[in-house]
Design an enzyme around this catalytic site. Sequence first.
Site, PDB file in Angstrom:
ATOM      1  N   THR A 209       0.849  -1.198   0.000  1.00 29.93           N
ATOM      2  CA  THR A 209       0.000   0.000   0.000  1.00 29.93           C
ATOM      3  C   THR A 209       0.887   1.251   0.000  1.00 29.93           C
ATOM      4  O   THR A 209       2.028   1.192   0.457  1.00 29.93           O
ATOM      5  CB  THR A 209      -0.857  -0.030   1.279  1.00 29.93           C
ATOM      6  OG1 THR A 209      -1.804  -1.079   1.143  1.00 29.93           O
ATOM      7  CG2 THR A 209      -1.584   1.265   1.539  1.00 29.93           C
ATOM      8  N   ARG A 237     -14.265  -7.471  -0.062  1.00 29.48           N
ATOM      9  CA  ARG A 237     -13.513  -7.107   1.160  1.00 29.48           C
ATOM     10  C   ARG A 237     -12.866  -5.715   1.010  1.00 29.48           C
ATOM     11  O   ARG A 237     -12.261  -5.398  -0.003  1.00 29.48           O
ATOM     12  CB  ARG A 237     -12.430  -8.155   1.403  1.00 29.48           C
ATOM     13  CG  ARG A 237     -11.540  -7.888   2.633  1.00 29.48           C
ATOM     14  CD  ARG A 237     -10.262  -7.202   2.256  1.00 29.48           C
ATOM     15  NE  ARG A 237      -9.370  -7.059   3.414  1.00 29.48           N
ATOM     16  CZ  ARG A 237      -8.293  -6.277   3.430  1.00 29.48           C
ATOM     17  NH1 ARG A 237      -7.963  -5.576   2.372  1.00 29.48           N
ATOM     18  NH2 ARG A 237      -7.546  -6.183   4.502  1.00 29.48           N
ATOM     19  N   VAL A 238     -12.998  -4.910   2.047  1.00 25.78           N
ATOM     20  CA  VAL A 238     -12.345  -3.602   2.076  1.00 25.78           C
ATOM     21  C   VAL A 238     -11.506  -3.543   3.350  1.00 25.78           C
ATOM     22  O   VAL A 238     -11.978  -3.929   4.426  1.00 25.78           O
ATOM     23  CB  VAL A 238     -13.390  -2.462   2.067  1.00 25.78           C
ATOM     24  CG1 VAL A 238     -12.704  -1.116   2.239  1.00 25.78           C
ATOM     25  CG2 VAL A 238     -14.189  -2.481   0.765  1.00 25.78           C
ATOM     26  N   ASP A 240      -8.350  -1.305   5.705  1.00 24.66           N
ATOM     27  CA  ASP A 240      -8.311  -0.059   6.492  1.00 24.66           C
ATOM     28  C   ASP A 240      -8.024   1.182   5.647  1.00 24.66           C
ATOM     29  O   ASP A 240      -8.379   2.295   6.041  1.00 24.66           O
ATOM     30  CB  ASP A 240      -7.218  -0.168   7.554  1.00 24.66           C
ATOM     31  CG  ASP A 240      -5.845  -0.413   6.918  1.00 24.66           C
ATOM     32  OD1 ASP A 240      -5.759  -1.280   6.015  1.00 24.66           O
ATOM     33  OD2 ASP A 240      -4.873   0.254   7.304  1.00 24.66           O
ATOM     34  N   THR A 260      -0.252   1.070   6.891  1.00 22.65           N
ATOM     35  CA  THR A 260      -0.118  -0.057   5.955  1.00 22.65           C
ATOM     36  C   THR A 260       0.092  -1.340   6.746  1.00 22.65           C
ATOM     37  O   THR A 260       0.823  -1.356   7.730  1.00 22.65           O
ATOM     38  CB  THR A 260       1.052   0.132   4.967  1.00 22.65           C
ATOM     39  OG1 THR A 260       1.212  -1.096   4.232  1.00 22.65           O
ATOM     40  CG2 THR A 260       2.365   0.463   5.642  1.00 22.65           C
ATOM     41  N   TRP A 262      -1.861  -5.319   7.864  1.00 21.37           N
ATOM     42  CA  TRP A 262      -3.001  -6.233   7.855  1.00 21.37           C
ATOM     43  C   TRP A 262      -4.257  -5.464   8.269  1.00 21.37           C
ATOM     44  O   TRP A 262      -4.509  -5.231   9.454  1.00 21.37           O
ATOM     45  CB  TRP A 262      -2.690  -7.369   8.817  1.00 21.37           C
ATOM     46  CG  TRP A 262      -3.526  -8.576   8.629  1.00 21.37           C
ATOM     47  CD1 TRP A 262      -4.740  -8.649   8.012  1.00 21.37           C
ATOM     48  CD2 TRP A 262      -3.215  -9.894   9.087  1.00 21.37           C
ATOM     49  NE1 TRP A 262      -5.210  -9.929   8.040  1.00 21.37           N
ATOM     50  CE2 TRP A 262      -4.306 -10.713   8.689  1.00 21.37           C
ATOM     51  CE3 TRP A 262      -2.145 -10.448   9.785  1.00 21.37           C
ATOM     52  CZ2 TRP A 262      -4.331 -12.068   8.990  1.00 21.37           C
ATOM     53  CZ3 TRP A 262      -2.181 -11.797  10.082  1.00 21.37           C
ATOM     54  CH2 TRP A 262      -3.255 -12.601   9.677  1.00 21.37           C
TER      55      TRP A 262
HETATM   56  N1  ASP Z   1      -3.755  -2.232   4.688  1.00 27.63           N
HETATM   57  C1  ASP Z   1      -4.058  -2.762   3.393  1.00 27.63           C
HETATM   58  C2  ASP Z   1      -5.309  -3.569   3.451  1.00 27.63           C
HETATM   59  O1  ASP Z   1      -5.511  -4.271   4.401  1.00 27.63           O
HETATM   60  C3  ASP Z   1      -2.978  -3.617   2.852  1.00 27.63           C
HETATM   61  C4  ASP Z   1      -1.621  -2.960   2.831  1.00 27.63           C
HETATM   62  O2  ASP Z   1      -1.286  -2.158   3.690  1.00 27.63           O
HETATM   63  O3  ASP Z   1      -0.867  -3.228   1.911  1.00 27.63           O
HETATM   64  O4  ASP Z   1      -6.081  -3.512   2.515  1.00 27.63           O
END
Ligand code: ASP
Length: 345
Positions: A209, A237-238, A240, A260, A262
Site C-alpha cells: 500500500t 472485502r475492504v 483499512d 499499511t 493487515w
Molecule cells: N492495509 C491494506 C489492506 O488491508 C494492505 C496494505 O497495507 O498493503 O487492505
Amino acid sequence: MKHSLLIILLFLMISGCEKIKKADSRQDMAPGPITLVIHGGAGTIKRENMTPEREKAYHDALQQALEAGYSVLDNGGRSVDAVIAAIKIMEDSPLFNAGKGAVFTHDGKNELDASIMDGSNLMAGAVAGVTTIKNPIKAAYAVMTKSEHVMLIGKGAEKFAEEQGLEIVNPSYFFDSLRYEQLQNALKKDTSKTAALIDPYTKDKKFGTVGAVALDQFGNIAAATSTGGMTNKKYGRVGDAPIIGAGTYANNKSCGVSSTGWGEYFIRLSVAHDIAAMMEYGGLSLEQAADGVVMKKLPALGGDGGIVALDRQGNIAMTFSSAGMYRGYIRKKGEGKTFIYKDDQ
Ligand code: ASP
C-alpha cells in the site's frame, strides 16, 4: 467525605483541562518546517528476497514521490496537494500495490481503495472497491471537496469520478503479471483466504500500500493512503486504507497518519485515530503514541504493519512491526531520504 469527593472531582477536571490545553498549545506553537513523509507498504521485505536492481527501483520511485510532493510544498502549496502528488507517482508505478500494480482479488480483478484527510478542518474523502479510476487518490479528494459525503464505493464512486472529469481507464490497465502470479500462488495454497491470512510472512505476500503525510508552510497537516488491498480478497472485502481513523487520519491538533499492514487489525484498533488521540488526550509525543499503537497494541492483537506520521512541529514517525517498510521523508530540497529494511539508517 463530601469534601474529599469534591477535591478529587476538582483535581480530575483540572488535569483533564491541562491535557486539552497541552493539545491546544501544540497547535498554537509555531509550525515546524515543511515536511513530507511517505510509505510504499510494510511487509516481509528481506534483503535475501531482493535483487540490487529491484532495490534501486524502489529507492528511485520513493525518491521521485518525495520530490513530487516536496516541490508542491516548496512552491508554497498545500499539504493536501502535496500528498496527492506523492501518491500519484506511486499509484502510477507498478512497484506498489496501488493504482497500476494493485494486487488481484480472488476473482482476478483489481479493486482499489483510497482516502485523504485535511487536518486543518477535518474534512475527509474516500473511495472503495473501484475498478476503473486511474488514480483513486484523486477520486478520494473529489469526494472530500466536491461532494457532501466522506466515502463512496464501487460503481457509484466510478460514476462520480467520471462526472468530476477524472481519468477513467479500462480495468485491464491495472494488470501486472507479477501480481497475477501472486494470486495464482495464493489460490494454489488456499482458495478461501486472503494471502495474508494464509501466511503473512511468506515473501510474496508483502503488502505494498502507499501513503503520504505532509506539513505545509501554513502549518496544516494532510494524510492520504491508497491501495489494492490484499491478494485473493473476496466478497468485496475492504481494508483499512479507505477508512478514516484506521488507514488515514489528520488533525492539526495532533498529527497526520497513514497506515499499511493487515487491514482488519488496523480497523479494529482504529490505528490512525488512536495515535492522534493518544497525543491529543494523553499528551504523548508522536513517537510515543506511534510506538504504543504499532509496536504494542497491534502485535498484542495478532496484527502487523506500520505507519508514517508527522506532527505540526514537523517531527516524523516511520514505525513498523514487520520486517521492513518502504519509506522516506524530506525536509529540504534535494535531500530526500529513503529506506527499505529495518536496519536502514
Ligand atoms: N492495509 C491494506 C489492506 O488491508 C494492505 C496494505 O497495507 O498493503 O487492505
